[in-house]
Design an enzyme around this catalytic site. Sequence first.
Site, PDB file in Angstrom:
ATOM      1  N   LYS A  30       1.079   4.169  -2.887  1.00 34.33           N
ATOM      2  CA  LYS A  30       0.721   5.557  -2.588  1.00 34.33           C
ATOM      3  C   LYS A  30       1.916   6.495  -2.825  1.00 34.33           C
ATOM      4  O   LYS A  30       1.745   7.622  -3.276  1.00 34.33           O
ATOM      5  CB  LYS A  30       0.199   5.662  -1.153  1.00 34.33           C
ATOM      6  CG  LYS A  30      -1.116   4.913  -0.945  1.00 34.33           C
ATOM      7  CD  LYS A  30      -2.257   5.635  -1.626  1.00 34.33           C
ATOM      8  CE  LYS A  30      -3.428   4.786  -1.996  1.00 34.33           C
ATOM      9  NZ  LYS A  30      -4.474   5.521  -2.717  1.00 34.33           N
ATOM     10  N   TYR A  72       0.838  -1.214   0.000  1.00 33.80           N
ATOM     11  CA  TYR A  72       0.000   0.000   0.000  1.00 33.80           C
ATOM     12  C   TYR A  72       0.871   1.263   0.000  1.00 33.80           C
ATOM     13  O   TYR A  72       0.648   2.188  -0.797  1.00 33.80           O
ATOM     14  CB  TYR A  72      -0.922  -0.036   1.219  1.00 33.80           C
ATOM     15  CG  TYR A  72      -1.902   1.106   1.296  1.00 33.80           C
ATOM     16  CD1 TYR A  72      -3.024   1.151   0.468  1.00 33.80           C
ATOM     17  CD2 TYR A  72      -1.715   2.147   2.211  1.00 33.80           C
ATOM     18  CE1 TYR A  72      -3.936   2.206   0.553  1.00 33.80           C
ATOM     19  CE2 TYR A  72      -2.623   3.199   2.296  1.00 33.80           C
ATOM     20  CZ  TYR A  72      -3.730   3.221   1.467  1.00 33.80           C
ATOM     21  OH  TYR A  72      -4.624   4.272   1.555  1.00 33.80           O
TER      22      TYR A  72
HETATM   23  P1  NAP Z   1     -13.424   2.313   0.365  1.00 34.19           P
HETATM   24  O1  NAP Z   1     -14.464   2.832   1.304  1.00 34.19           O
HETATM   25  O2  NAP Z   1     -12.961   0.896   0.501  1.00 34.19           O
HETATM   26  O3  NAP Z   1     -13.951   2.530  -1.142  1.00 34.19           O
HETATM   27  C1  NAP Z   1     -13.152   2.138  -2.206  1.00 34.19           C
HETATM   28  C2  NAP Z   1     -13.833   2.519  -3.498  1.00 34.19           C
HETATM   29  O4  NAP Z   1     -12.971   2.139  -4.570  1.00 34.19           O
HETATM   30  C3  NAP Z   1     -15.148   1.806  -3.723  1.00 34.19           C
HETATM   31  O5  NAP Z   1     -16.024   2.681  -4.397  1.00 34.19           O
HETATM   32  C4  NAP Z   1     -14.755   0.635  -4.632  1.00 34.19           C
HETATM   33  O6  NAP Z   1     -15.821   0.190  -5.469  1.00 34.19           O
HETATM   34  C5  NAP Z   1     -13.677   1.308  -5.475  1.00 34.19           C
HETATM   35  N1  NAP Z   1     -12.738   0.383  -6.105  1.00 34.19           N
HETATM   36  C6  NAP Z   1     -11.856  -0.462  -5.519  1.00 34.19           C
HETATM   37  N2  NAP Z   1     -11.153  -1.111  -6.472  1.00 34.19           N
HETATM   38  C7  NAP Z   1     -11.609  -0.675  -7.670  1.00 34.19           C
HETATM   39  C8  NAP Z   1     -11.278  -0.966  -9.011  1.00 34.19           C
HETATM   40  N3  NAP Z   1     -10.334  -1.848  -9.335  1.00 34.19           N
HETATM   41  N4  NAP Z   1     -11.959  -0.329  -9.996  1.00 34.19           N
HETATM   42  C9  NAP Z   1     -12.931   0.576  -9.702  1.00 34.19           C
HETATM   43  N5  NAP Z   1     -13.278   0.900  -8.445  1.00 34.19           N
HETATM   44  C10 NAP Z   1     -12.624   0.291  -7.446  1.00 34.19           C
HETATM   45  O7  NAP Z   1     -12.089   3.195   0.420  1.00 34.19           O
HETATM   46  P2  NAP Z   1     -11.806   4.639   1.082  1.00 34.19           P
HETATM   47  O8  NAP Z   1     -11.373   4.424   2.478  1.00 34.19           O
HETATM   48  O9  NAP Z   1     -12.912   5.578   0.789  1.00 34.19           O
HETATM   49  O10 NAP Z   1     -10.504   5.062   0.252  1.00 34.19           O
HETATM   50  C11 NAP Z   1     -10.581   5.828  -0.942  1.00 34.19           C
HETATM   51  C12 NAP Z   1      -9.173   6.293  -1.318  1.00 34.19           C
HETATM   52  O11 NAP Z   1      -8.631   7.067  -0.247  1.00 34.19           O
HETATM   53  C13 NAP Z   1      -8.207   5.138  -1.554  1.00 34.19           C
HETATM   54  O12 NAP Z   1      -7.337   5.440  -2.625  1.00 34.19           O
HETATM   55  C14 NAP Z   1      -7.441   5.067  -0.250  1.00 34.19           C
HETATM   56  O13 NAP Z   1      -6.158   4.513  -0.425  1.00 34.19           O
HETATM   57  C15 NAP Z   1      -7.385   6.533   0.136  1.00 34.19           C
HETATM   58  N6  NAP Z   1      -7.178   6.766   1.578  1.00 34.19           N
HETATM   59  C16 NAP Z   1      -8.108   6.372   2.513  1.00 34.19           C
HETATM   60  C17 NAP Z   1      -7.883   6.639   3.869  1.00 34.19           C
HETATM   61  C18 NAP Z   1      -8.874   6.264   4.946  1.00 34.19           C
HETATM   62  O14 NAP Z   1      -8.614   6.528   6.141  1.00 34.19           O
HETATM   63  N7  NAP Z   1     -10.019   5.682   4.624  1.00 34.19           N
HETATM   64  C19 NAP Z   1      -6.698   7.279   4.257  1.00 34.19           C
HETATM   65  C20 NAP Z   1      -5.781   7.651   3.281  1.00 34.19           C
HETATM   66  C21 NAP Z   1      -6.035   7.404   1.950  1.00 34.19           C
HETATM   67  P3  NAP Z   1     -16.694  -1.147  -5.104  1.00 34.19           P
HETATM   68  O15 NAP Z   1     -17.348  -0.863  -3.783  1.00 34.19           O
HETATM   69  O16 NAP Z   1     -17.662  -1.282  -6.213  1.00 34.19           O
HETATM   70  O17 NAP Z   1     -15.694  -2.269  -5.020  1.00 34.19           O
END
Ligand code: NAP
Length: 248
Positions: free
Chosen positions: A159, A155
């Site tokens: 990133k 990861y």
């Molecule tokens: P999440 O709730 O798990 O949602 C992930 C989203 O990405 C879902 O809409 C999923 O669609 C979609 N997705 C995953 N793989 C895909 C693919 N191959 N093609 C198309 N869509 C795909 O994640 P999140 O926590 O909101 O994170 C969103 C972004 O923020 C990520 O890049 C993550 O690394 C970054 N981030 C998150 C945090 C945190 O604390 N949450 C912190 C830092 C960075 P489906 O549901 O249809 O699978």
Amino acid sequence: MRFEGKVVVVTGGSRGIGRAIAKAFGNQGASVVVNYRSNEEAANEVVSAITAAGSRAVSFQADVSLFSEGEKLIKKAIQEFGDLHVLVNNAGTTRDGLIMTMKEEDWDFVINTNLKSTFNCSRAAVRHMFRKRYGRIINITSVSGVMGNPGQTNYSASKAGQIGFTKALAREVASRNVTVNAVAPGFIDTVLTSALPENVRDGMLELIPLGRIGSTEEVAKAVLYLASDDAAYITGHILGIDGGIAMA
Ligand code: NAP
């Protein structure tokens, strides 16, 4: 209505941070393509929320880790709404584990979902943005890509890769009025983080100078700023949305 007349693609717009970003653009007048991989119902809920707010939106299934599907997504936006102004590379995933036991498929899956998807969609989008001499690309990276995180070599590498990609592409496309920036969220309130055991959550809170978890809406506000005319002179920037955890 800062984004009236603008067409926005949000990868992984069905849940979590992507959902908040898609809705925020919709609330400000943008036409939004809500991409998802598997959860059609969740994506359609986001579309309904945006149309209820008076803007246009469609959901589109595409696994953006695959080159051809990234291209299809961008084509869909241009066909549906006639243009493309903003691409948000948000789709992401984790498959944590210590390196000695991490499977090759866990490495490949995370790198392809988080980093290769960013290349796939950006490549297709830049072709259009170049011709139009306008574009905003915003990549959702993470503090893990800035600081590193044990148990997350895959990861963190994906990133950090997005950060290098952002800076290189920003230099490449600046002459055509296309800006490329990234936001690096820290500990954000999503399904992922709410599932953590209480002691892990408490331990993380102690490391955050502002002493609290961030919200998906706070990440969305930063993305909208970088996509707006107010940020026209900002490119190649990595904006931390992390309560101060990664400050140098
Ligand atoms: P999440 O709730 O798990 O949602 C992930 C989203 O990405 C879902 O809409 C999923 O669609 C979609 N997705 C995953 N793989 C895909 C693919 N191959 N093609 C198309 N869509 C795909 O994640 P999140 O926590 O909101 O994170 C969103 C972004 O923020 C990520 O890049 C993550 O690394 C970054 N981030 C998150 C945090 C945190 O604390 N949450 C912190 C830092 C960075 P489906 O549901 O249809 O699978």
